[in-house]
Design an enzyme around this catalytic site. Sequence first.
Site, PDB file in Angstrom:
ATOM      1  N   TYR A  32      38.805  42.084  39.974  1.00 54.07           N
ATOM      2  CA  TYR A  32      38.046  40.995  39.505  1.00 54.07           C
ATOM      3  C   TYR A  32      38.016  40.015  40.475  1.00 54.07           C
ATOM      4  CZ  TYR A  32      42.656  41.759  41.591  1.00 54.07           C
ATOM      5  OH  TYR A  32      44.202  42.046  42.347  1.00 54.07           O
TER       6      TYR A  32
ATOM      7  N   ASP B 119      49.443  39.308  39.527  1.00 48.89           N
ATOM      8  CA  ASP B 119      49.311  39.847  40.718  1.00 48.89           C
ATOM      9  C   ASP B 119      48.408  39.933  40.748  1.00 48.89           C
ATOM     10  OD1 ASP B 119      50.751  41.426  42.651  1.00 48.89           O
ATOM     11  OD2 ASP B 119      50.445  43.413  41.853  1.00 48.89           O
ATOM     12  N   ILE B 120      47.442  39.073  41.785  1.00 53.05           N
ATOM     13  CA  ILE B 120      46.439  38.313  42.762  1.00 53.05           C
ATOM     14  C   ILE B 120      46.845  38.858  43.333  1.00 53.05           C
ATOM     15  CG2 ILE B 120      44.400  37.298  42.978  1.00 53.05           C
ATOM     16  CD1 ILE B 120      45.045  37.688  39.392  1.00 53.05           C
ATOM     17  N   GLU B 121      45.608  40.097  44.482  1.00 49.72           N
ATOM     18  CA  GLU B 121      46.038  40.472  45.619  1.00 49.72           C
ATOM     19  C   GLU B 121      44.333  40.573  46.818  1.00 49.72           C
ATOM     20  OE1 GLU B 121      48.889  43.561  46.269  1.00 49.72           O
ATOM     21  OE2 GLU B 121      49.841  43.265  44.981  1.00 49.72           O
ATOM     22  N   VAL B 122      43.594  41.331  45.190  1.00 54.82           N
ATOM     23  CA  VAL B 122      42.470  40.683  45.877  1.00 54.82           C
ATOM     24  C   VAL B 122      41.262  40.006  46.009  1.00 54.82           C
ATOM     25  CG1 VAL B 122      42.157  43.349  46.165  1.00 54.82           C
ATOM     26  CG2 VAL B 122      41.413  42.840  43.867  1.00 54.82           C
TER      27      VAL B 122
END
Length: 299
Positions: free
Chosen positions: A111, A151-154
């Site tokens: 994403y 929940d943005i982690e990548v």
Amino acid sequence: MAINLRVTPILFALLLALSLIQTSDAGGIAIYWGQSGSEGTLIQTCATGRYKYVNIAFLNKFGGGRKPEINLAGHCNPASNGCKIVSNGIRYCQKRGVKVMLSIGGGIGSYSLTSAKDTQNTALYLWNNFLGGKSASRPLGDAILDGIDFDIEVGSTKYWANLARDLKAYSKPGRKVYLSAAPQCPYPDRFLGDALNTGLFDYVWVQFYNNGPCQYSSGNINKLINSWNLWTKSLKAGKLFLGLPAAPQAAGSGYVPPNVLTSQILPIIKKSPKYGGVMLWSKYYDDRTGYSSKIIKNV
């Protein structure tokens, strides 16, 4: 002598205001649900009465021309429309006063947002398929979720503030679009720092785990408390939550024993007017340790 117990309109308003203040001061537990078929249904999750917020995890493919996909692990298969049944759980939870959010992103996924137009299209997709809009697909059925959890982690760090603004623009009288976020505890968060600075987020559950400089370790609460204080001083948001793993196995590091949380940490962080409660990862692990049951009276 008779006592006049008549409640005047002014007195009634004051009593109502006091009751609202007392209610708003109470903390709640947020939980992530959706990444294990062994954690029970959404109805069973809310029937416990332990959670005020449930994040359905995750919509982990979207943006950049990708066809959006939701992954609820062993719960259901969205490709065969099998996840539409989740609407029953969403409505059940909401009737019990639980806010239910769709969590987008996660630690594993594909994403990103590539432009302002891409962001607008993503917001429109979320509105039509999970919020108050209309779509023939609606992966979770026709129930209307309360909002979107970031929940943005990548991936890319760009355009998350745009997405927050575009989603909030869909709020209407009587139907607010709530926004929440799960940044990492190093401040500011690399992915969500700009988005959080918009001041549009209602709930921020900071992940105080898997990050050595700002988490609990070996009986030492100081790093966690110092980080909490930095977040409360700097954050432009509604309520701040202490995000923790519900079991030692739920994260690489940062697990806080329940007795340490209730006796040493919560008495300190609850003094902040921004305190909202505790977030736990995840329902699966909470089932195995009973973590929420051990802390709920203190939250």
